[in-house]
Design an enzyme around this catalytic site. Structure first.
Site, PDB file in Angstrom:
ATOM      1  N   GLN A   1     -10.022  -3.982  -3.921  1.00  0.00           N
ATOM      2  CA  GLN A   1     -11.304  -3.362  -3.560  1.00  0.00           C
ATOM      3  C   GLN A   1     -12.330  -3.582  -4.667  1.00  0.00           C
ATOM      4  O   GLN A   1     -13.449  -4.041  -4.417  1.00  0.00           O
ATOM      5  CB  GLN A   1     -11.093  -1.856  -3.338  1.00  0.00           C
ATOM      6  CG  GLN A   1     -12.355  -1.112  -2.963  1.00  0.00           C
ATOM      7  CD  GLN A   1     -12.856  -1.502  -1.584  1.00  0.00           C
ATOM      8  OE1 GLN A   1     -12.101  -1.461  -0.627  1.00  0.00           O
ATOM      9  NE2 GLN A   1     -14.115  -1.890  -1.485  1.00  0.00           N
TER      10      GLN A   1
ATOM     11  N   ASP B   1     -17.071   7.202  -2.795  1.00  0.00           N
ATOM     12  CA  ASP B   1     -15.845   7.117  -1.996  1.00  0.00           C
ATOM     13  C   ASP B   1     -15.550   8.536  -1.499  1.00  0.00           C
ATOM     14  O   ASP B   1     -16.165   9.507  -1.959  1.00  0.00           O
ATOM     15  CB  ASP B   1     -14.700   6.574  -2.879  1.00  0.00           C
ATOM     16  CG  ASP B   1     -13.391   6.354  -2.121  1.00  0.00           C
ATOM     17  OD1 ASP B   1     -13.398   6.369  -0.875  1.00  0.00           O
ATOM     18  OD2 ASP B   1     -12.337   6.177  -2.782  1.00  0.00           O
TER      19      ASP B   1
ATOM     20  N   CYS C   1     -16.448   1.929  -0.364  1.00  0.00           N
ATOM     21  CA  CYS C   1     -15.305   1.078  -0.008  1.00  0.00           C
ATOM     22  C   CYS C   1     -14.945   1.206   1.469  1.00  0.00           C
ATOM     23  O   CYS C   1     -14.305   0.319   2.021  1.00  0.00           O
ATOM     24  CB  CYS C   1     -14.117   1.419  -0.882  1.00  0.00           C
ATOM     25  SG  CYS C   1     -13.627   3.153  -0.794  1.00  0.00           S
TER      26      CYS C   1
ATOM     27  N   HIS D   1      -6.852   0.445  -6.929  1.00  0.00           N
ATOM     28  CA  HIS D   1      -7.140  -0.343  -5.732  1.00  0.00           C
ATOM     29  C   HIS D   1      -7.844  -1.620  -6.210  1.00  0.00           C
ATOM     30  O   HIS D   1      -9.036  -1.817  -5.996  1.00  0.00           O
ATOM     31  CB  HIS D   1      -8.038   0.477  -4.800  1.00  0.00           C
ATOM     32  CG  HIS D   1      -8.094  -0.027  -3.395  1.00  0.00           C
ATOM     33  ND1 HIS D   1      -7.374  -1.111  -2.940  1.00  0.00           N
ATOM     34  CD2 HIS D   1      -8.819   0.402  -2.312  1.00  0.00           C
ATOM     35  CE1 HIS D   1      -7.637  -1.320  -1.660  1.00  0.00           C
ATOM     36  NE2 HIS D   1      -8.508  -0.423  -1.253  1.00  0.00           N
TER      37      HIS D   1
ATOM     38  N   ARG E   1     -14.092  -8.417   1.041  1.00  0.00           N
ATOM     39  CA  ARG E   1     -12.671  -8.165   0.788  1.00  0.00           C
ATOM     40  C   ARG E   1     -11.874  -9.417   1.173  1.00  0.00           C
ATOM     41  O   ARG E   1     -10.975  -9.827   0.464  1.00  0.00           O
ATOM     42  CB  ARG E   1     -12.177  -6.970   1.638  1.00  0.00           C
ATOM     43  CG  ARG E   1     -12.703  -5.599   1.250  1.00  0.00           C
ATOM     44  CD  ARG E   1     -12.142  -5.118  -0.059  1.00  0.00           C
ATOM     45  NE  ARG E   1     -10.690  -5.110  -0.099  1.00  0.00           N
ATOM     46  CZ  ARG E   1      -9.909  -4.122   0.375  1.00  0.00           C
ATOM     47  NH1 ARG E   1     -10.452  -3.055   0.905  1.00  0.00           N
ATOM     48  NH2 ARG E   1      -8.594  -4.191   0.283  1.00  0.00           N
TER      49      ARG E   1
ATOM     50  N   ARG F   1       0.881  -1.186   0.000  1.00  0.00           N
ATOM     51  CA  ARG F   1       0.000   0.000   0.000  1.00  0.00           C
ATOM     52  C   ARG F   1       0.906   1.220   0.000  1.00  0.00           C
ATOM     53  O   ARG F   1       1.689   1.422   0.933  1.00  0.00           O
ATOM     54  CB  ARG F   1      -0.927  -0.002   1.217  1.00  0.00           C
ATOM     55  CG  ARG F   1      -1.647   1.320   1.371  1.00  0.00           C
ATOM     56  CD  ARG F   1      -2.826   1.272   2.327  1.00  0.00           C
ATOM     57  NE  ARG F   1      -3.961   0.595   1.742  1.00  0.00           N
ATOM     58  CZ  ARG F   1      -5.217   0.749   2.157  1.00  0.00           C
ATOM     59  NH1 ARG F   1      -5.484   1.554   3.171  1.00  0.00           N
ATOM     60  NH2 ARG F   1      -6.204   0.104   1.582  1.00  0.00           N
TER      61      ARG F   1
HETATM   62  N1   CP Z   1     -11.417   0.022   1.725  1.00  0.00           N
HETATM   63  C1   CP Z   1     -10.169  -0.048   2.229  1.00  0.00           C
HETATM   64  O1   CP Z   1      -9.188  -0.329   1.522  1.00  0.00           O
HETATM   65  O2   CP Z   1     -10.110   0.168   3.562  1.00  0.00           O
HETATM   66  P1   CP Z   1      -8.780   0.398   4.423  1.00  0.00           P
HETATM   67  O3   CP Z   1      -8.164   1.692   3.941  1.00  0.00           O
HETATM   68  O4   CP Z   1      -9.252   0.459   5.833  1.00  0.00           O
HETATM   69  O5   CP Z   1      -7.851  -0.741   4.154  1.00  0.00           O
HETATM   70  N1  NVA Z   2      -9.757   6.603  -2.307  1.00  0.00           N
HETATM   71  C1  NVA Z   2      -9.470   6.241  -0.942  1.00  0.00           C
HETATM   72  C2  NVA Z   2      -9.772   4.803  -0.720  1.00  0.00           C
HETATM   73  C3  NVA Z   2      -9.519   4.291   0.657  1.00  0.00           C
HETATM   74  C4  NVA Z   2      -9.786   2.832   0.791  1.00  0.00           C
HETATM   75  C5  NVA Z   2      -8.016   6.561  -0.615  1.00  0.00           C
HETATM   76  O1  NVA Z   2      -7.146   6.338  -1.463  1.00  0.00           O
HETATM   77  O2  NVA Z   2      -7.758   7.055   0.484  1.00  0.00           O
END
Ligand code: CP
Ligand code: NVA
Length: 309
Positions: free
Chosen positions: A131, A223, A263, A128, A291, A101
């Protein structure tokens, strides 16, 4: 199957469907797969916070008989204490897969280039994929037929939106995206995905008016307006996204049995109201649960567990 899952574009439509089929089996019969990744280790290399991604991968790995090691922002200090490529080469000697990440999407590409084990994108500024796979799995699980579904995304054309566009295009799901000027999804991605969708008899359409986009929707998805790393733009974005809230008025235009998805984490009262997030159309916690089932399938496919198909 490619070595890495960096973007949905790394998967064919058949591979997506086979991940969904395996996720269904894993969800129904978790104990049947309790040794599938026995002896395997997954590194979770996270430069941003996480609830769902971290916990679902770690628990998923454990349920498959393997092991997850969480490495947060302060541990490896990717790119600061050590170059991405050196971390990739070192971890490849210890673990069987890496979930990354990060901020810039190029970081995922660099890790994948230098790692000999699979790199799974656990969120970058561009995509992502895990997701979006869980999201569309949820839509199908809720009984929606791919070629009869209109999936409406309201809000920022961000990482989540980009990945959803790819899955919808690959599976022939009609997608409408309502985003304010300057916050549309990646132009090149939309044009590639639109061509792909057209070849499947579906479409990817951009809207400026969320109310027009929501008319007759089977799914309404949103989102946050400011993603992780964009916190400084919060005030500016709140102004730009005014009118793009998923609320009762917008939902009233969708089909009577429409699903509401997010999400998570949600900024309640901004991109979505409490009334809608907690309301009867919302499937956000089933989506969050999925997930784990979908990622367990991803892990089995990419880390080569027993029962791989
Ligand atoms: N939706 C998602 O990826 O959640 P987190 O940021 O909590 O991992
Ligand atoms: N678009 C958001 C998604 C989080 C799961 C981000 O990147 O923070």
């Amino acid at each position: 199957m490619k070595k890495d899952l960096i973007s949905i574009n790394d998967l064919t439509a058949d591979e997506i469907k086979s991940i969904f089929a395996l996720a269904g089996k894993l969800k129904k019969n978790p104990s049947g797969y309790s040794r599938s990744l026995s002896g395997k280790t997954l590194a979770l290399l996270f430069q941003k916070p996480s609830n769902r991604t971290r916990v679902s991968f770690e628990v998923g790995m454990c349920q498959l008989g393997g092991h997850g090691i969480y490495l947060g922002p302060d541990e490896i200090k990717l790119g600061v204490r050590e170059a991405y490529r050196d971390v990739a080469r070192t971890l490849s000697r210890y673990v069987d897969g890496i979930v990354l990440r990060t901020f810039a999407h190029n970081n995922v590409l660099e890790m994948a280039e230098y790692s000999s084990v699979p790199i799974i994108n656990g969120l970058s500024d561009f995509s992502h994929p895990c997701q979006a796979l869980a999201d569309i799995y949820t839509v199908i699980e809720k009984g929606r037929e791919m070629d009869k579904t209109t999936f409406v995304y309201v809000g920022d054309g961000n990482n989540v939106c980009n990945s959803l566009i790819y899955v919808c295009a690959k599976l022939g799901i009609n997608m409408r995206i309502a985003a304010p000027h300057g916050y549309e999804p990646d132009r090149k991605l939309v044009s590639e995905a639109s061509e792909l969708a057209a070849s499947r008899g579906s479409s990817i359409e951009l809207f400026r008016d969320p109310f027009k986009a929501a008319a007759g929707a089977d799914v309404i998805y949103t989102d946050v307006w400011a993603s992780m790393g964009q916190e400084k733009e919060t005030v500016k974005r709140k102004k730009a996204f005014k009118g793009f809230q998923v609320n009762g008025r917008l939902l009233a235009l969708a089909k009577k049995d429409a699903l509401v998805m997010h999400c998570l984490p949600a900024h309640r009262g901004e991109e979505i109201t409490d009334e809608v997030l907690d309301g009867r159309h919302s499937v956000v916690f089933d989506e969050a649960e999925n997930r784990m089932h979908v990622q367990k399938a991803v892990l089995m496919k990419f880390l080569g567990g027993r029962g791989r198909s």
